[in-house]
Design an enzyme around this catalytic site. Structure first.
Site, mmCIF file in Angstrom:
data_model
loop_
_atom_site.group_PDB
_atom_site.id
_atom_site.type_symbol
_atom_site.label_atom_id
_atom_site.label_comp_id
_atom_site.label_asym_id
_atom_site.label_seq_id
_atom_site.Cartn_x
_atom_site.Cartn_y
_atom_site.Cartn_z
ATOM 1 N N TYR A 1 0.856 -1.206 0.000
ATOM 2 C CA TYR A 1 0.000 0.000 0.000
ATOM 3 C C TYR A 1 0.883 1.244 0.000
ATOM 4 O O TYR A 1 0.750 2.118 -0.866
ATOM 5 C CB TYR A 1 -0.924 -0.009 1.224
ATOM 6 C CG TYR A 1 -1.702 1.277 1.402
ATOM 7 C CD1 TYR A 1 -2.461 1.810 0.363
ATOM 8 C CD2 TYR A 1 -1.669 1.974 2.611
ATOM 9 C CE1 TYR A 1 -3.167 2.993 0.523
ATOM 10 C CE2 TYR A 1 -2.373 3.156 2.782
ATOM 11 C CZ TYR A 1 -3.121 3.665 1.739
ATOM 12 O OH TYR A 1 -3.819 4.832 1.896
HETATM 13 N N1 LIG Z 1 -9.354 7.029 5.215
HETATM 14 C C1 LIG Z 1 -8.100 7.208 5.644
HETATM 15 O O1 LIG Z 1 -7.826 7.205 6.856
HETATM 16 C C2 LIG Z 1 -6.982 7.428 4.663
HETATM 17 C C3 LIG Z 1 -5.683 7.586 5.175
HETATM 18 C C4 LIG Z 1 -4.644 7.812 4.295
HETATM 19 C C5 LIG Z 1 -4.890 7.912 2.930
HETATM 20 N N2 LIG Z 1 -6.159 7.733 2.451
HETATM 21 C C6 LIG Z 1 -6.359 7.849 1.004
HETATM 22 O O2 LIG Z 1 -7.471 8.703 0.775
HETATM 23 C C7 LIG Z 1 -8.166 8.292 -0.409
HETATM 24 C C8 LIG Z 1 -9.642 8.070 -0.102
HETATM 25 O O3 LIG Z 1 -9.747 7.072 0.912
HETATM 26 P P1 LIG Z 1 -11.124 6.604 1.535
HETATM 27 O O4 LIG Z 1 -10.869 6.327 2.964
HETATM 28 O O5 LIG Z 1 -12.204 7.534 1.134
HETATM 29 O O6 LIG Z 1 -11.275 5.183 0.799
HETATM 30 P P2 LIG Z 1 -12.543 4.480 0.115
HETATM 31 O O7 LIG Z 1 -12.126 3.093 -0.164
HETATM 32 O O8 LIG Z 1 -13.745 4.708 0.968
HETATM 33 O O9 LIG Z 1 -12.721 5.289 -1.229
HETATM 34 C C9 LIG Z 1 -12.019 5.007 -2.420
HETATM 35 C C10 LIG Z 1 -13.014 4.993 -3.571
HETATM 36 O O10 LIG Z 1 -12.281 4.773 -4.762
HETATM 37 C C11 LIG Z 1 -12.949 3.815 -5.567
HETATM 38 N N3 LIG Z 1 -11.922 3.094 -6.328
HETATM 39 C C12 LIG Z 1 -10.945 2.287 -5.824
HETATM 40 N N4 LIG Z 1 -10.180 1.812 -6.825
HETATM 41 C C13 LIG Z 1 -10.681 2.332 -7.968
HETATM 42 C C14 LIG Z 1 -10.308 2.227 -9.345
HETATM 43 N N5 LIG Z 1 -9.277 1.477 -9.718
HETATM 44 N N6 LIG Z 1 -11.047 2.903 -10.253
HETATM 45 C C15 LIG Z 1 -12.101 3.661 -9.875
HETATM 46 N N7 LIG Z 1 -12.497 3.800 -8.598
HETATM 47 C C16 LIG Z 1 -11.794 3.142 -7.657
HETATM 48 C C17 LIG Z 1 -13.688 2.907 -4.598
HETATM 49 O O11 LIG Z 1 -14.841 2.317 -5.192
HETATM 50 C C18 LIG Z 1 -14.034 3.863 -3.458
HETATM 51 O O12 LIG Z 1 -15.352 4.373 -3.581
HETATM 52 C C19 LIG Z 1 -7.444 7.034 -0.899
HETATM 53 O O13 LIG Z 1 -6.520 7.445 -1.886
HETATM 54 C C20 LIG Z 1 -6.714 6.543 0.332
HETATM 55 O O14 LIG Z 1 -5.576 5.780 0.005
HETATM 56 C C21 LIG Z 1 -7.210 7.499 3.292
#
Ligand SMILES: NC(=O)c1ccc[n+]([C@@H]2O[C@H](COP(=O)([O-])OP(=O)(O)OC[C@H]3O[C@@H](n4cnc5c(N)ncnc54)[C@H](O)[C@@H]3O)[C@@H](O)[C@H]2O)c1
Length: 337
Positions: free
Chosen positions: A152
């Site tokens: 990741y």
């Molecule tokens: N939530 C956290 O604590 C956190 C922490 C660090 C980084 N992030 C980053 O923030 C961003 C959003 O995270 P989140 O918590 O909302 O995650 P999430 O999984 O709820 O949202 C990600 C969305 O992207 C879509 N998705 C995934 N792969 C895809 C693809 N190949 N094509 C099209 N759509 C795709 C999924 O369907 C999902 O709706 C991500 O990049 C994640 O890595 C989140």
């Protein structure tokens, strides 16, 4: 403005889109509605967004260049916010290939698609996981992050460095944010806060890694969204035009990296105590050793965010967990991820 948000049906994307719509922007979402965690939750978020004026969702995968190009051509965005990714540290041990597809190939496709019609500002989500087991605490943006512990983190490092190359070659102003354990209503059922609430309420045991000796810089969702919205206005200029001497700004591209955290790590066991308190229920605690790829502490240095935007996240865990539990009670149980 016309704003294109990838990952719009995800936890953070959903909240961000709602906020952008409240401010009167026109928002085009792009999301592949992947099977990673409870799909019903994504469907609910989607329906709430589609009920709003000024929003439409393009359903497609980032890996599908044609779908992405068509969505961007229809949206003609002035700003692009790239949140879609395969997220989750633990899942990357089971299914590393998903991270290569979504985060490396997917981000590459987006960057290439934007070469044709570059927006005024591209903003991209990265993660505190990149700091790995870094001994320098708090984590500051310019410290080195080239020893990731999981695929990741490695895939997000690839996201960052590919974006840097595009920012340099094509003069595409780019901001990368590193998020720190985001939680709140409509959250992710694979992540500890909501996973714990869900399990405790159902009387299931919760797994507590490293026997609870962990600290996390928990960031409340609306604080995170506030920071993102403010950063949209902070368009990085090439370093040669910048007089701030800021080490997180690239010396060769209009590109900077900004932490968005609260800068106040909380002991995991205190966080669990707060959930128990708000639920009025005790957890069945299953203490386990440290998991592969996990880190004992995350802690954001927030000075850069504060200097750029005049803002830093404020919501403490009492208020944040109360809002999470209130939402959970009105929503009802989720399928464990
Ligand atoms: N939530 C956290 O604590 C956190 C922490 C660090 C980084 N992030 C980053 O923030 C961003 C959003 O995270 P989140 O918590 O909302 O995650 P999430 O999984 O709820 O949202 C990600 C969305 O992207 C879509 N998705 C995934 N792969 C895809 C693809 N190949 N094509 C099209 N759509 C795709 C999924 O369907 C999902 O709706 C991500 O990049 C994640 O890595 C989140």
């Amino acid at each position: 403005m016309r704003i294109f948000v990838t990952g719009a049906a995800g936890f953070i994307g959903f909240h961000l889109c709602r906020r952008l719509l409240d401010e009167g922007h026109v928002v085009d979402g792009f999301d592949g509605l992947t099977r990673f965690y409870d799909q019903g939750l994504k469907a609910e978020r989607r329906a709430l967004l589609e009920a709003r004026n000024g929003f439409r969702l393009h359903v497609g995968m980032l890996e599908n260049e044609g779908a992405l190009a068509a969505a961007l051509a229809a949206a003609k965005p002035e700003v692009v916010i790239h949140l879609a990714a395969q997220a989750g540290v633990r899942y990357s041990l089971e299914s590393p290939r998903a991270y290569v597809g979504s985060n490396i190939v997917g981000t590459f496709n987006l960057l290439e698609a934007l070469r044709e019609n570059p927006p005024g500002h591209l903003l991209i989500a990265s993660t505190s996981s990149l700091y790995g087991a870094g001994r320098h605490i708090p984590f500051v943006e310019h410290q080195h992050t080239d020893q990731p512990l999981t695929l990741y983190a490695a895939s997000k490092k690839a996201t960052e460095v590919m974006a840097h190359a595009h920012a340099h070659l094509w003069r595409l102003p780019t901001t990368v944010f590193r998020f720190f354990t985001v939680y709140g209503p409509w959250g992710r059922p694979d992540m500890a806060p909501l996973k714990f609430v869900n399990a405790i309420e159902a009387g299931r045991p919760i797994d507590i890694y490293n026997n609870g000796a962990m600290r996390r810089d928990f960031t409340y969702i609306s604080d995170l969204v506030e920071a993102i919205v403010r950063l949209i206005q902070c368009v990085p200029r090439p370093a040669e035009e910048d007089v701030s001497d800021e080490p997180a700004l690239s010396p060769v591209a209009p590109f900077r990296i900004v932490n968005i955290g609260r800068g106040a790590p909380v002991n995991l066991l205190d966080f669990i105590d707060e959930i128990e308190h708000q639920l009025g229920k005790r957890a069945i605690r299953n203490y386990l050793p440290m998991q592969k790829g996990d880190v004992p502490v995350t802690f954001a240095d927030c000075h850069l965010l504060e200097r750029l935007t005049g803002y830093r996240p404020q919501t403490g865990i009492q208020e944040g967990v109360a809002a999470l539990v209130d939402w959970y009670r009105s929503h009802g149980p989720l399928q464990p991820a």
